[in-house]
Design a protein around this motif. Structure first.
Motif, PDB file in Angstrom:
ATOM      1  N   LYS A   5      -5.058  59.179  97.534  1.00 52.90           N
ATOM      2  CA  LYS A   5      -4.217  60.356  97.243  1.00 52.90           C
ATOM      3  C   LYS A   5      -3.899  61.130  98.524  1.00 52.90           C
ATOM      4  O   LYS A   5      -2.796  61.660  98.678  1.00 52.90           O
ATOM      5  N   ASP A  42      -1.226  59.329 100.311  1.00 57.79           N
ATOM      6  CA  ASP A  42       0.009  59.469  99.545  1.00 57.79           C
ATOM      7  C   ASP A  42       0.647  60.848  99.766  1.00 57.79           C
ATOM      8  O   ASP A  42       1.859  60.991  99.615  1.00 57.79           O
ATOM      9  N   ARG A  43      -0.162  61.848 100.128  1.00 58.39           N
ATOM     10  CA  ARG A  43       0.369  63.198 100.371  1.00 58.39           C
ATOM     11  C   ARG A  43       1.057  63.332 101.719  1.00 58.39           C
ATOM     12  O   ARG A  43       1.742  64.325 101.972  1.00 58.39           O
TER      13      ARG A  43
END
Length: 169
Positions: A125, A128-129
Protein backbone atom coordinates in the motif's frame (compact mmCIF):
# COMPACT_ATOMS: atom_id res chain seq x y z
CA UNK A 1 -1.63 -16.33 10.69
CA UNK A 2 -4.15 -13.47 10.51
CA UNK A 3 -4.37 -13.40 14.28
CA UNK A 4 -0.59 -13.13 14.55
CA UNK A 5 -0.54 -10.21 12.08
CA UNK A 6 -3.34 -8.43 13.91
CA UNK A 7 -1.50 -8.81 17.23
CA UNK A 8 1.57 -6.88 16.08
CA UNK A 9 2.18 -3.64 17.89
CA UNK A 10 1.79 -0.41 15.92
CA UNK A 11 4.91 1.42 14.78
CA UNK A 12 5.84 3.93 17.52
CA UNK A 13 6.42 7.60 16.80
CA UNK A 14 10.03 8.73 16.65
CA UNK A 15 11.20 10.92 19.54
CA UNK A 16 13.75 13.68 19.03
CA UNK A 17 14.41 14.01 22.75
CA UNK A 18 15.59 10.41 23.05
CA UNK A 19 18.30 10.93 20.43
CA UNK A 20 19.90 14.20 21.53
CA UNK A 21 23.61 14.14 22.37
CA UNK A 22 24.96 14.87 25.85
CA UNK A 23 25.13 18.60 26.65
CA UNK A 24 28.93 18.79 26.38
CA UNK A 25 28.81 17.32 22.87
CA UNK A 26 26.09 19.82 21.97
CA UNK A 27 28.50 22.57 22.98
CA UNK A 28 31.08 21.19 20.56
CA UNK A 29 28.48 21.20 17.77
CA UNK A 30 27.51 24.79 18.65
CA UNK A 31 31.04 25.94 17.88
CA UNK A 32 30.77 24.63 14.30
CA UNK A 33 28.75 25.90 11.35
CA UNK A 34 25.51 23.87 10.97
CA UNK A 35 26.52 22.85 7.44
CA UNK A 36 29.69 21.25 8.82
CA UNK A 37 27.72 19.39 11.52
CA UNK A 38 25.37 18.07 8.81
CA UNK A 39 28.25 16.99 6.53
CA UNK A 40 29.99 15.29 9.44
CA UNK A 41 26.76 13.47 10.35
CA UNK A 42 26.38 12.09 6.82
CA UNK A 43 30.04 11.12 6.76
CA UNK A 44 29.73 9.34 10.12
CA UNK A 45 26.66 7.42 8.90
CA UNK A 46 28.55 6.35 5.78
CA UNK A 47 31.46 5.21 7.97
CA UNK A 48 29.17 3.19 10.25
CA UNK A 49 29.00 5.55 13.23
CA UNK A 50 25.20 5.57 13.35
CA UNK A 51 24.92 6.95 16.88
CA UNK A 52 27.30 9.81 16.07
CA UNK A 53 25.32 10.61 12.94
CA UNK A 54 21.95 10.55 14.70
CA UNK A 55 23.21 12.71 17.59
CA UNK A 56 24.46 15.38 15.19
CA UNK A 57 21.32 15.34 13.07
CA UNK A 58 19.04 15.37 16.13
CA UNK A 59 21.02 18.26 17.57
CA UNK A 60 20.52 20.20 14.32
CA UNK A 61 16.80 19.51 14.45
CA UNK A 62 16.61 20.59 18.10
CA UNK A 63 18.37 23.85 17.17
CA UNK A 64 15.52 24.64 14.79
CA UNK A 65 16.80 23.17 11.53
CA UNK A 66 13.59 22.02 9.91
CA UNK A 67 15.12 21.18 6.53
CA UNK A 68 13.81 17.90 5.15
CA UNK A 69 17.38 16.76 4.48
CA UNK A 70 18.04 16.49 8.23
CA UNK A 71 15.01 14.26 8.83
CA UNK A 72 15.73 12.22 5.73
CA UNK A 73 19.29 11.51 6.89
CA UNK A 74 18.03 10.54 10.36
CA UNK A 75 15.64 8.06 8.74
CA UNK A 76 18.38 6.62 6.55
CA UNK A 77 20.68 6.26 9.58
CA UNK A 78 18.06 4.26 11.47
CA UNK A 79 17.35 2.18 8.39
CA UNK A 80 21.05 1.38 7.88
CA UNK A 81 21.20 0.42 11.56
CA UNK A 82 18.23 -1.91 10.99
CA UNK A 83 16.08 0.01 13.48
CA UNK A 84 13.19 -0.08 11.04
CA UNK A 85 10.55 1.06 13.52
CA UNK A 86 12.42 4.29 14.24
CA UNK A 87 13.15 4.80 10.53
CA UNK A 88 9.44 4.50 9.75
CA UNK A 89 8.61 7.02 12.49
CA UNK A 90 11.08 9.50 11.01
CA UNK A 91 9.88 8.92 7.44
CA UNK A 92 6.29 9.44 8.64
CA UNK A 93 7.26 12.77 10.15
CA UNK A 94 9.19 13.75 7.03
CA UNK A 95 6.28 12.89 4.73
CA UNK A 96 3.90 14.78 7.02
CA UNK A 97 6.06 17.92 7.13
CA UNK A 98 7.28 17.80 3.50
CA UNK A 99 4.78 15.82 1.46
CA UNK A 100 6.18 16.86 -1.90
CA UNK A 101 9.94 17.03 -1.83
CA UNK A 102 10.72 13.58 -0.42
CA UNK A 103 7.60 11.66 -1.39
CA UNK A 104 9.50 9.30 -3.69
CA UNK A 105 12.61 8.65 -1.61
CA UNK A 106 11.08 8.61 1.86
CA UNK A 107 7.95 6.83 0.63
CA UNK A 108 10.01 4.12 -1.04
CA UNK A 109 12.35 3.69 1.92
CA UNK A 110 9.35 3.55 4.26
CA UNK A 111 7.99 0.68 2.17
CA UNK A 112 11.31 -1.15 2.37
CA UNK A 113 11.27 -0.81 6.17
CA UNK A 114 7.73 -2.16 6.34
CA UNK A 115 8.83 -5.17 4.29
CA UNK A 116 11.78 -5.78 6.60
CA UNK A 117 9.33 -5.89 9.51
CA UNK A 118 7.10 -8.34 7.68
CA UNK A 119 4.28 -5.86 7.00
CA UNK A 120 3.99 -6.84 3.35
CA UNK A 121 0.46 -5.60 2.80
CA UNK A 122 1.33 -2.23 4.35
CA UNK A 123 4.48 -2.08 2.19
CA UNK A 124 2.43 -2.78 -0.93
CA UNK A 125 0.00 0.00 0.00
CA UNK A 126 2.92 2.35 0.71
CA UNK A 127 4.42 1.73 -2.74
CA UNK A 128 0.98 2.19 -4.27
CA UNK A 129 0.66 5.63 -2.60
CA UNK A 130 3.71 6.96 -4.42
CA UNK A 131 2.15 9.10 -7.15
CA UNK A 132 2.69 8.20 -10.78
CA UNK A 133 3.04 11.87 -11.69
CA UNK A 134 6.51 12.11 -10.16
CA UNK A 135 9.28 12.42 -12.72
CA UNK A 136 10.88 9.01 -12.30
CA UNK A 137 13.91 8.05 -14.23
CA UNK A 138 13.68 4.65 -15.86
CA UNK A 139 15.66 2.87 -13.16
CA UNK A 140 13.59 4.33 -10.31
CA UNK A 141 10.41 3.26 -12.06
CA UNK A 142 11.72 -0.30 -12.50
CA UNK A 143 12.90 -0.45 -8.89
CA UNK A 144 9.54 0.73 -7.58
CA UNK A 145 7.65 -1.72 -9.82
CA UNK A 146 9.81 -4.64 -8.68
CA UNK A 147 9.48 -3.70 -4.98
CA UNK A 148 5.73 -3.35 -5.37
CA UNK A 149 5.52 -6.72 -7.12
CA UNK A 150 7.55 -8.45 -4.42
CA UNK A 151 5.44 -6.90 -1.65
CA UNK A 152 2.26 -7.91 -3.50
CA UNK A 153 3.44 -11.52 -3.74
CA UNK A 154 4.47 -11.63 -0.09
CA UNK A 155 1.14 -10.12 0.93
CA UNK A 156 -0.76 -12.74 -1.06
CA UNK A 157 -1.86 -10.26 -3.70
CA UNK A 158 -0.59 -12.25 -6.68
CA UNK A 159 -3.08 -10.68 -9.09
CA UNK A 160 -2.58 -7.10 -7.90
CA UNK A 161 1.15 -6.71 -8.45
CA UNK A 162 2.39 -5.01 -11.58
CA UNK A 163 2.79 -7.28 -14.57
CA UNK A 164 6.46 -7.53 -15.38
CA UNK A 165 8.03 -9.51 -18.16
CA UNK A 166 11.70 -10.32 -18.15
CA UNK A 167 13.63 -11.60 -21.12
CA UNK A 168 17.23 -12.59 -21.59
CA UNK A 169 19.26 -10.19 -23.66
Amino acid sequence: LLLACAARAPIPDWSLEATLPPADLGEVFSAQPPELVFEEAVSRREDGDIRGAIERLSWLRAQGDTSPAVLYQIGVAYEVDEDFESAIGVYDLLLEENPGEYILDAGFRRGLCLEELGYYDAAYKQYDRIPDGIAFDRHDRYTLDIAKGVAALRAGREREGPQMYFCAV
